[in-house]
Design an enzyme around this catalytic site. Structure first.
Site, PDB file in Angstrom:
ATOM      1  N   GLU A  75      44.043  26.253 122.546  1.00 16.10           N
ATOM      2  CA  GLU A  75      43.945  26.712 123.938  1.00 16.10           C
ATOM      3  C   GLU A  75      42.516  26.592 124.451  1.00 16.10           C
ATOM      4  O   GLU A  75      42.288  26.171 125.592  1.00 16.10           O
ATOM      5  CB  GLU A  75      44.391  28.172 124.051  1.00 16.10           C
ATOM      6  CG  GLU A  75      45.814  28.433 123.560  1.00 16.10           C
ATOM      7  CD  GLU A  75      45.858  28.891 122.113  1.00 16.10           C
ATOM      8  OE1 GLU A  75      46.545  29.890 121.838  1.00 16.10           O
ATOM      9  OE2 GLU A  75      45.203  28.249 121.266  1.00 16.10           O
ATOM     10  N   CYS A  98      42.206  34.180 122.128  1.00 16.51           N
ATOM     11  CA  CYS A  98      42.456  33.135 123.126  1.00 16.51           C
ATOM     12  C   CYS A  98      42.947  33.720 124.447  1.00 16.51           C
ATOM     13  O   CYS A  98      42.778  33.109 125.500  1.00 16.51           O
ATOM     14  CB  CYS A  98      43.477  32.135 122.591  1.00 16.51           C
ATOM     15  SG  CYS A  98      42.836  31.135 121.223  1.00 16.51           S
ATOM     16  N   THR A 132      53.155  14.924  82.199  1.00 17.47           N
ATOM     17  CA  THR A 132      52.724  13.864  83.124  1.00 17.47           C
ATOM     18  C   THR A 132      51.262  13.503  82.890  1.00 17.47           C
ATOM     19  O   THR A 132      50.880  12.333  82.915  1.00 17.47           O
ATOM     20  CB  THR A 132      52.934  14.323  84.579  1.00 17.47           C
ATOM     21  OG1 THR A 132      54.331  14.500  84.812  1.00 17.47           O
ATOM     22  CG2 THR A 132      52.402  13.299  85.562  1.00 17.47           C
ATOM     23  N   LEU A 183      45.672  12.533  90.781  1.00 17.46           N
ATOM     24  CA  LEU A 183      46.238  13.547  91.680  1.00 17.46           C
ATOM     25  C   LEU A 183      45.340  13.783  92.893  1.00 17.46           C
ATOM     26  O   LEU A 183      45.152  14.911  93.333  1.00 17.46           O
ATOM     27  CB  LEU A 183      46.503  14.858  90.931  1.00 17.46           C
ATOM     28  CG  LEU A 183      47.443  14.768  89.723  1.00 17.46           C
ATOM     29  CD1 LEU A 183      47.667  16.148  89.106  1.00 17.46           C
ATOM     30  CD2 LEU A 183      48.773  14.131  90.103  1.00 17.46           C
ATOM     31  N   GLU A 210      55.244  17.257  91.792  1.00  9.97           N
ATOM     32  CA  GLU A 210      55.525  15.842  91.538  1.00  9.97           C
ATOM     33  C   GLU A 210      56.129  15.589  90.159  1.00  9.97           C
ATOM     34  O   GLU A 210      56.095  14.476  89.663  1.00  9.97           O
ATOM     35  CB  GLU A 210      54.249  15.009  91.738  1.00  9.97           C
ATOM     36  CG  GLU A 210      53.847  14.862  93.196  1.00  9.97           C
ATOM     37  CD  GLU A 210      52.984  13.632  93.456  1.00  9.97           C
ATOM     38  OE1 GLU A 210      52.890  12.760  92.588  1.00  9.97           O
ATOM     39  OE2 GLU A 210      52.400  13.568  94.554  1.00  9.97           O
TER      40      GLU A 210
END
Length: 367
Positions: free
Chosen positions: A52, A84, A196, A204, A299
């Site tokens: 804003e 705001c 992994t 990564l 993942e």
């Protein structure tokens, strides 16, 4: 005046903040005077001006008597920046159109009520479904105190993520892999299992040539599930030139000496309770939220995927299927371990969309 048209444009602006604003929401704003856009803004990064404020400063004197379109209820409290609502009043805005109220239970409605008390016209709920989808991470985090969890995998058409030898490079094509890096950029953290790391030694990190909207992609924090702290001290995830750190999740009773050596490299250690011999993912989600991790991309591999689904922590899936068949049952399945006994107990995927990335197909949906 077409409120939906201008709100859709504000939502497009808001999306430019994706990956940069967490734990804040993405917000976009337009100032419209006599049917013309005279000011634009979006929240660019934590600590920077809200949408804003950007839009009102862009519009300048043209804000007086205009309509402000904003994708989230304007704040009426002081945080890293002033409220705001005060800026809106000072600018002379006549009408405020918002897509949705702030889902944070501590501030919901505060900005709306304040502006109405000051005599402004306020309309809420324009393109609300799109706004909630855009900020699904923020909505979950502020309403539950837990991160929004995404599960990604790349598989052959017969449901395998690697061959029997462990080879998985590459199942999916280049376009799919680029989109995965966009997902990494969007997420606060990325999680894999120690299997992994031992098999692939991944970095990564986010690698996006050209960046995102002219800005460099952001690396997620790297989280490794390693119950017995067996990660090699030479692993790439421990030696990245990155603004993001690596966190290793261990069970009780791991070697104090190795813990000390790893923390000396800059890695963090999270000791998590175990469940059936594995990291309790429900408990881990609470620990990650305490570290201001609002979104998590899992993942895999297969055992981690199965564990995440069984623990009920997954909110959204991204399953890439490549037009390939391994032609046997001896590869690595998407989910490793026992599943449900009856089809009626299978997890339904809702609000599903299907997209193409080159020859690959992405199935995206919610659990």
């Amino acid at each position: 005046m077409d409120d939906r048209y201008f709100m859709r444009r504000a939502l497009s602006l808001a999306a430019r903040g994706q990956g940069y604003v967490a734990p804040n929401p993405m917000v976009g704003a337009l100032v419209v005077q006599s049917g013309k856009v005279v000011g634009r803004g979006y929240h660019r990064a934590v600590g920077q001006p809200h949408a804003e404020v950007e839009a009102l400063e862009d519009a300048g004197p043209a804000s007086r008597g205009a309509t402000l379109y904003v994708t989230l209820e304007p704040c009426n409290h002081t945080g890293r920046t002033p409220p705001c609502t005060q800026k809106i009043l000072q600018a002379g805005i006549r009408r405020v159109v918002m897509a949705m109220r702030d889902p944070n239970p501590h501030v919901d409605g505060g900005g709306t009520d304040f502006l109405r008390r000051q005599g402004l016209q306020v309309t809420c709920g324009v393109c609300e479904a799109q706004a909630r989808r855009l900020n699904e991470v923020f909505v979950k985090y502020v309403t539950t105190g837990r991160p929004f969890v995404m599960l990604k995998c790349a598989a052959t058409l017969d449901g395998q993520i690697a061959t029997r030898s462990g080879d998985a490079r590459w199942i999916s094509g280049e376009a799919s892999r680029r989109y995965v890096h966009e997902l990494r950029h969007m997420a606060d953290a990325i999680l894999v299992g120690i299997g992994t790391v031992l098999a692939d030694d991944p970095s990564l990190t986010t690698r996006l040539e050209g960046g995102v909207h002219g800005r460099p992609g952001r690396d997620p924090r790297r989280i490794i599930l390693d119950t017995h702290l067996s990660i090699p001290e030479t692993a790439r995830v421990l030696r990245q030139a990155s603004d993001s750190d690596t966190l290793i999740v261990v069970g009780p009773g791991v070697s104090a000496e190795k813990r000390a050596r790893l923390t000396a490299t800059g890695a963090g250690i999270i000791e998590s309770p175990l469940k059936d011999g594995w990291v309790d993912l429900q408990a881990l989600m609470e620990q990650l939220a305490q570290r201001s991790i609002t979104s998590l991309l899992i993942e895999g591999g297969g055992r981690v995927c199965a564990s995440a689904l069984k623990a009920g922590v997954v909110d959204k899936i991204f399953f890439f299927f490549a037009p390939k068949l391994l032609g046997g049952s001896d590869g690595v399945p998407i989910c490793h371990g026992p599943g449900v006994a009856l089809m009626r107990d299978a997890l339904p995927v809702k609000d599903m969309t299907v997209k193409r990335f080159g020859d690959d197909v992405l199935i995206e949906g919610y659990l």
